[in-house]
Write a protein that holds these residues in place. Structure first.
Motif, PDB file in Angstrom:
ATOM      1  N   ARG A  61       1.085  -1.534  -0.273  1.00  0.00           N
ATOM      2  CA  ARG A  61      -0.108   0.080   0.112  1.00  0.00           C
ATOM      3  C   ARG A  61       0.726   1.228  -0.190  1.00  0.00           C
ATOM      4  O   ARG A  61       0.367   1.793  -0.939  1.00  0.00           O
ATOM      5  CB  ARG A  61      -0.660  -0.071   1.346  1.00  0.00           C
ATOM      6  CG  ARG A  61      -1.885  -0.366   0.894  1.00  0.00           C
ATOM      7  CD  ARG A  61      -2.790  -0.285   2.311  1.00  0.00           C
ATOM      8  NE  ARG A  61      -3.480   0.699   2.444  1.00  0.00           N
ATOM      9  CZ  ARG A  61      -4.516   0.951   3.365  1.00  0.00           C
ATOM     10  NH1 ARG A  61      -4.838   0.177   3.906  1.00  0.00           N
ATOM     11  NH2 ARG A  61      -4.875   1.587   3.546  1.00  0.00           N
ATOM     12  N   ALA A  62       1.713   0.978   0.958  1.00  0.00           N
ATOM     13  CA  ALA A  62       2.683   1.697   1.157  1.00  0.00           C
ATOM     14  C   ALA A  62       3.559   2.610  -0.540  1.00  0.00           C
ATOM     15  O   ALA A  62       3.681   3.684  -1.574  1.00  0.00           O
ATOM     16  CB  ALA A  62       3.770   1.854   2.001  1.00  0.00           C
ATOM     17  N   GLU A  63       4.185   1.444  -1.514  1.00  0.00           N
ATOM     18  CA  GLU A  63       4.160   1.524  -2.701  1.00  0.00           C
ATOM     19  C   GLU A  63       3.601   2.563  -3.520  1.00  0.00           C
ATOM     20  O   GLU A  63       3.828   2.855  -3.862  1.00  0.00           O
ATOM     21  CB  GLU A  63       5.181   0.327  -3.030  1.00  0.00           C
ATOM     22  CG  GLU A  63       5.963  -0.245  -2.391  1.00  0.00           C
ATOM     23  CD  GLU A  63       7.407   0.820  -2.511  1.00  0.00           C
ATOM     24  OE1 GLU A  63       7.098   1.022  -3.623  1.00  0.00           O
ATOM     25  OE2 GLU A  63       7.715   0.426  -1.752  1.00  0.00           O
ATOM     26  N   ALA A  64       1.678   0.993  -3.282  1.00  0.00           N
ATOM     27  CA  ALA A  64       1.129   2.206  -4.305  1.00  0.00           C
ATOM     28  C   ALA A  64       0.679   4.168  -4.022  1.00  0.00           C
ATOM     29  O   ALA A  64       0.426   4.109  -4.994  1.00  0.00           O
ATOM     30  CB  ALA A  64      -0.489   1.198  -4.164  1.00  0.00           C
ATOM     31  N   ASP A  65       0.637   3.910  -2.909  1.00  0.00           N
ATOM     32  CA  ASP A  65       0.501   5.584  -2.452  1.00  0.00           C
ATOM     33  C   ASP A  65       1.313   6.651  -2.569  1.00  0.00           C
ATOM     34  O   ASP A  65       1.327   7.524  -2.199  1.00  0.00           O
ATOM     35  CB  ASP A  65       0.136   5.054  -1.126  1.00  0.00           C
ATOM     36  CG  ASP A  65      -1.492   4.608  -1.048  1.00  0.00           C
ATOM     37  OD1 ASP A  65      -2.108   4.212  -2.114  1.00  0.00           O
ATOM     38  OD2 ASP A  65      -1.585   4.678   0.632  1.00  0.00           O
ATOM     39  N   GLY A  66       2.273   5.931  -2.909  1.00  0.00           N
ATOM     40  CA  GLY A  66       3.875   6.447  -3.007  1.00  0.00           C
ATOM     41  C   GLY A  66       4.627   7.098  -1.142  1.00  0.00           C
ATOM     42  O   GLY A  66       5.865   7.695  -1.492  1.00  0.00           O
ATOM     43  N   ARG A  67       4.620   6.464  -0.523  1.00  0.00           N
ATOM     44  CA  ARG A  67       4.829   6.357   0.430  1.00  0.00           C
ATOM     45  C   ARG A  67       6.242   5.831   0.393  1.00  0.00           C
ATOM     46  O   ARG A  67       7.035   6.123   1.419  1.00  0.00           O
ATOM     47  CB  ARG A  67       3.950   5.756   0.890  1.00  0.00           C
ATOM     48  CG  ARG A  67       2.587   7.258   1.610  1.00  0.00           C
ATOM     49  CD  ARG A  67       1.996   6.607   3.014  1.00  0.00           C
ATOM     50  NE  ARG A  67       1.472   5.294   2.619  1.00  0.00           N
ATOM     51  CZ  ARG A  67       0.569   4.949   3.211  1.00  0.00           C
ATOM     52  NH1 ARG A  67       0.993   4.632   4.394  1.00  0.00           N
ATOM     53  NH2 ARG A  67      -0.071   3.380   2.971  1.00  0.00           N
ATOM     54  N   GLY A  68       6.476   4.915   0.257  1.00  0.00           N
ATOM     55  CA  GLY A  68       7.443   3.768   0.726  1.00  0.00           C
ATOM     56  C   GLY A  68       8.769   4.434  -0.966  1.00  0.00           C
ATOM     57  O   GLY A  68       8.473   5.592  -1.345  1.00  0.00           O
ATOM     58  N   ASP A  69      10.065   4.175  -0.071  1.00  0.00           N
ATOM     59  CA  ASP A  69      11.336   4.546  -0.773  1.00  0.00           C
ATOM     60  C   ASP A  69      11.301   3.340  -2.227  1.00  0.00           C
ATOM     61  O   ASP A  69      12.009   4.052  -2.867  1.00  0.00           O
ATOM     62  CB  ASP A  69      12.498   4.142   0.195  1.00  0.00           C
ATOM     63  CG  ASP A  69      12.416   2.424   0.964  1.00  0.00           C
ATOM     64  OD1 ASP A  69      12.061   2.167   0.007  1.00  0.00           O
ATOM     65  OD2 ASP A  69      13.485   2.498   1.361  1.00  0.00           O
ATOM     66  N   GLY A  70      10.501   2.576  -2.510  1.00  0.00           N
ATOM     67  CA  GLY A  70      10.933   2.099  -3.860  1.00  0.00           C
ATOM     68  C   GLY A  70      11.591   0.948  -3.013  1.00  0.00           C
ATOM     69  O   GLY A  70      12.543   0.151  -4.325  1.00  0.00           O
ATOM     70  N   GLY A  71      12.354   0.580  -2.652  1.00  0.00           N
ATOM     71  CA  GLY A  71      12.609  -0.742  -1.942  1.00  0.00           C
ATOM     72  C   GLY A  71      14.034  -0.509  -2.228  1.00  0.00           C
ATOM     73  O   GLY A  71      14.802  -1.469  -2.429  1.00  0.00           O
ATOM     74  N   GLY A  72      14.554   0.286  -2.850  1.00  0.00           N
ATOM     75  CA  GLY A  72      16.270   0.510  -3.544  1.00  0.00           C
ATOM     76  C   GLY A  72      16.786   1.275  -2.740  1.00  0.00           C
ATOM     77  O   GLY A  72      16.511   1.878  -1.099  1.00  0.00           O
ATOM     78  N   ALA A  73      18.419   0.963  -2.541  1.00  0.00           N
ATOM     79  CA  ALA A  73      19.299   1.184  -1.097  1.00  0.00           C
ATOM     80  C   ALA A  73      20.215   2.355  -1.598  1.00  0.00           C
ATOM     81  O   ALA A  73      19.836   2.410  -3.474  1.00  0.00           O
ATOM     82  CB  ALA A  73      19.583  -0.487  -0.657  1.00  0.00           C
TER      83      ALA A  73
END
Length: 73
Positions: A61-73
């Motif tokens: 959900r965070a990814e879909a909402d743009g709240r996530g960091d995309g999982g990249g390092a």
């Protein structure tokens, strides 16, 4: 606090139950009593920390909402 994805249903999968069973709306399936303990934050468990289904769902959900960091390092 109880997991927002936990419901108790007295019917499902074409069956009815005498006692309502724990159902995870994030996973879309009934869960075992031990899993429901995590959902209900019993025994020092916390669904926000100990439930991989909750974490995966919230992460998605965070990814879909743009709240996530995309999982990249």
């Amino acid at each position: 606090m109880t997991c927002p994805y936990l419901e108790y249903r007295d019917a499902g999968d074409g069956k009815t139950f005498d006692v309502a069973r724990a159902y995870c709306t994030a996973a879309g399936e009934f869960v075992q009593p031990m899993r429901a303990d995590i959902c209900n934050d019993r025994f020092a468990l916390e669904h926000t920390r100990d439930c991989e289904i909750y974490l995966a769902h919230e992460g998605g959900r965070a990814e879909a909402d743009g709240r996530g960091d995309g999982g990249g390092a």
